[in-house]
Design an enzyme around this catalytic site. Sequence first.
Site, short mmCIF file in Angstrom:
data_model
loop_
_atom_site.label_atom_id
_atom_site.label_comp_id
_atom_site.label_asym_id
_atom_site.label_seq_id
_atom_site.Cartn_x
_atom_site.Cartn_y
_atom_site.Cartn_z
N HIS A 101 31.68 -2.81 60.86
CA HIS A 101 31.03 -2.03 62.11
C HIS A 101 29.83 -1.13 61.77
O HIS A 101 29.77 -0.98 60.63
CB HIS A 101 31.95 -1.15 62.75
CG HIS A 101 33.40 -1.44 63.18
ND1 HIS A 101 34.36 -1.82 62.20
CD2 HIS A 101 33.71 -1.68 64.34
CE1 HIS A 101 35.45 -2.16 62.98
NE2 HIS A 101 35.05 -2.07 64.05
N ASP A 104 30.42 1.66 59.78
CA ASP A 104 31.15 1.41 58.40
C ASP A 104 30.06 1.39 57.29
O ASP A 104 30.61 1.82 56.05
CB ASP A 104 32.12 0.11 58.29
CG ASP A 104 32.72 0.00 59.43
OD1 ASP A 104 33.39 0.94 59.96
OD2 ASP A 104 32.88 -1.55 59.61
N GLU A 232 37.65 -9.81 71.10
CA GLU A 232 39.00 -9.46 70.45
C GLU A 232 40.12 -8.99 71.08
O GLU A 232 40.05 -7.87 71.31
CB GLU A 232 38.63 -8.90 68.96
CG GLU A 232 39.76 -8.78 68.02
CD GLU A 232 39.51 -7.95 66.92
OE1 GLU A 232 38.53 -8.05 66.44
OE2 GLU A 232 40.54 -7.16 66.35
N GLU A 268 43.61 -11.67 66.73
CA GLU A 268 44.27 -10.98 65.70
C GLU A 268 45.68 -10.89 65.58
O GLU A 268 46.20 -10.67 66.90
CB GLU A 268 43.62 -9.58 65.68
CG GLU A 268 44.38 -8.60 64.61
CD GLU A 268 43.65 -7.25 64.21
OE1 GLU A 268 42.53 -7.16 64.46
OE2 GLU A 268 44.50 -6.00 64.30
N ASP A 309 48.37 -3.26 60.91
CA ASP A 309 47.39 -4.02 60.01
C ASP A 309 47.87 -4.11 58.58
O ASP A 309 47.23 -3.96 57.74
CB ASP A 309 46.07 -3.35 60.08
CG ASP A 309 45.38 -3.30 61.32
OD1 ASP A 309 45.65 -4.09 62.16
OD2 ASP A 309 44.35 -2.37 61.71
N ASP A 339 41.62 -8.15 58.46
CA ASP A 339 41.52 -6.70 58.95
C ASP A 339 42.85 -6.06 58.85
O ASP A 339 43.87 -5.90 59.54
CB ASP A 339 41.49 -7.11 60.65
CG ASP A 339 41.09 -5.75 61.44
OD1 ASP A 339 41.13 -4.58 60.78
OD2 ASP A 339 40.88 -5.94 62.63
C1 XUL Z 1 41.29 -2.57 65.85
C2 XUL Z 1 40.63 -3.78 65.51
C3 XUL Z 1 39.09 -3.65 65.04
C4 XUL Z 1 38.30 -4.80 65.23
C5 XUL Z 1 36.84 -4.54 65.34
O1 XUL Z 1 42.35 -2.83 66.39
O2 XUL Z 1 41.00 -4.76 65.21
O3 XUL Z 1 38.95 -3.23 63.93
O4 XUL Z 1 38.54 -5.83 64.54
O5 XUL Z 1 36.35 -3.77 66.05
CO CO Z 2 40.72 -6.59 64.38
#
Ligand code: XUL
Ligand code: CO
Length: 439
Positions: A101, A104, A232, A268, A309, A339
């Site tokens: 990002h 970051d 996403e 994800e 995560d 992630d």
């Molecule tokens: C949050 C998430 C983020 C995205 C990118 O749940 O997964 O980190 O991957 O903004």
């Molecule tokens: Co993510």
Amino acid sequence: MGEIFKNIPKIQYEGPSSKNPLAFKFYDADREIMGKPMKEHLRFSMAWWHTLCATGADMFGVGTADKSFGAEVGTMEHAKAKVDAGFELMDKLGIEYFCFHDVDLVPEADTIAETNARLDEITDYIKEKMDATGKKLLWGTANLFSNPIYMNGAGSTNSADVYCFAAAQVKKALDITVKLGGKGYVFWGGREGYETLLNTDMKFELDNIARLMKMAVDYGRSIGFDGDFYIEPKPKEPTKHQYDFDAAAAIAFLKEYGLDKDFKLNIEANHATLAGHTFQHELRVSAIHGMLGSIDANQGDLLLGWDTDHFPFDVYEATMCMYEVLKAGGLKNGGLNFDAKNRRPSYTAEDMFYGFILGMDTFALGLIKAAALIEDGRIDEFVKERYSSFNSGIGAKIVKGETNLAELAEYAEKLGAPELPGSGRQEYLESIINSVLFG
Ligand code: XUL
Ligand code: CO
């Protein structure tokens, strides 16, 4: 800047019987699976935010991990130290891609102009490192959720001024993504949703999110971005209801607004389970629409109701993920972005490497086993056979669109009553999975 992870060697493949914690047991980068080296199937990526920024802080306590990398946190020296640490970590693990990002990379300044100047400086530094090492940017994104101005969303905000600020961030994030040769740009709408419909014009918010995405596509293409835009999906957290709830909702949105040619999905694993789906379900939904773009490779804890995560550990899940990826013809511009973060009590530098080794080995195993499942062929054969009544006779007429409701009703009346449709054989199929995984 000297070596940061001094007691960590380059991680080598030593095979399944190795007991060396700092070695791969299954990830053998150049081993060919179905005609392609593992590293090309998997395209592993390091997430800047978890790896280089997150210290394990949670709602109940401060961080436990030291991610200062020898510099004062919040300074540009620290931003550069993170670059050094990130490239050293990628080199030692043999990871070829990274994702970030905007915020970051640098500490956010009081004005967008100053933040952008810092982004220019850091991306010059990152580019030098990329040129020297061959590491690549998988995707970039703008953080449109941390700054308090985004409390009501970014594309979905009620404030036109905030919307413009979001647009400025997206524009700059696209600029630096292109500067670094990234082939993906992600929209994760953490605050694009609502807390209560009592204060929300849902239609207006959806229209505005689409307008922002459309402007991003137009701008991206105008500066030479030839990669994929991604949504996403995630159902909730931080917002109670997020518009990009799951793959199906995101695809419907993209088609409704004519964005489906430029966008694919970044799926994800932990978001899938939060939406009440399996990871495989979300991948399949994306794949059947030709929209399986990229993957955030992690895993949730099903006993907890939030986005934990974890680094991936579940070989069944990884296998079914890679099964979907192989069946979809692979990830083209996308990859497997970790992630993922260490648990709060796993706070040492070694733990960072153990996390990646676990994740990379889990997906290497998943790839090996998914290829074995496909080569075994029994699952595919069963599924094909299960629908075989549509291959001829009335079934074939249905599929070809050469019949109508009246003809089908007449057919049914003549038949009297159909036989039962045949066993689904779930337990038999699950035991095939076990025998391929462990046989
Ligand atoms: C949050 C998430 C983020 C995205 C990118 O749940 O997964 O980190 O991957 O903004
Ligand atoms: Co993510």
